[in-house]
Design an enzyme around this catalytic site. Structure first.
Site, PDB file in Angstrom:
ATOM      1  N   ARG A  40       0.963  -1.192  -0.138  1.00 56.94           N
ATOM      2  CA  ARG A  40       0.010  -0.150   0.009  1.00 56.94           C
ATOM      3  C   ARG A  40       0.723   1.225  -0.036  1.00 56.94           C
ATOM      4  NH1 ARG A  40      -3.253  -0.273   5.157  1.00 56.94           N
ATOM      5  NH2 ARG A  40      -1.392  -1.187   5.846  1.00 56.94           N
ATOM      6  N   ASN A  58      -6.201  -2.406   2.642  1.00 53.66           N
ATOM      7  CA  ASN A  58      -6.125  -3.972   2.861  1.00 53.66           C
ATOM      8  C   ASN A  58      -7.757  -4.682   3.216  1.00 53.66           C
ATOM      9  OD1 ASN A  58      -3.502  -4.128   2.845  1.00 53.66           O
ATOM     10  ND2 ASN A  58      -3.244  -4.246   5.057  1.00 53.66           N
TER      11      ASN A  58
END
Length: 112
Positions: A40, A58
């Site tokens: 990320r 997530n």
């Protein structure tokens, strides 16, 4: 430039009746080894180099969801950059969905 050319270019962009300058929404679900490896953060860093807004987060099932908005060409370049940055080694499967832009993003963020 005649109407026929504009129509041809819109179809080449992937959606009949739209222009190349229309903002689009790209949602990609990544699976593989994409959580706990800085995925990320790398995506957010890459986003700064493109004219896109959106978020990455997530999911509880182990996947990562990327939602980004911008010009289709810019979004495709951003998607390619994710692979070229070395993240492809962590991706086992990638599901992309395209839609009209909805807005609501301010910059590019990591959501928790």
């Amino acid at each position: 430039m005649g109407f026929g050319f504009i129509s041809f270019m819109a179809q080449a962009a992937g959606k009949p009746g739209t222009t190349l300058n229309e903002r689009r929404r790209m949602q990609i679900l990544y699976s593989g080894r994409v959580q706990g490896v800085g995925f990320r953060y790398a995506v957010r860093t890459l986003a700064a180099g493109y004219e896109v807004t959106g978020a990455v987060r997530n999911l509880a099932d182990g996947r990562v969801e990327l939602t980004a908005e911008g010009q289709k060409k810019e979004l495709e370049a951003f998607r390619d950059a994710i692979h070229e940055a070395g993240l492809a080694a962590n991706i086992r499967k990638e599901e992309a969905h395209w839609d009209e832009a909805r807005g609501g993003f301010n910059g590019f963020a990591i959501e928790r």
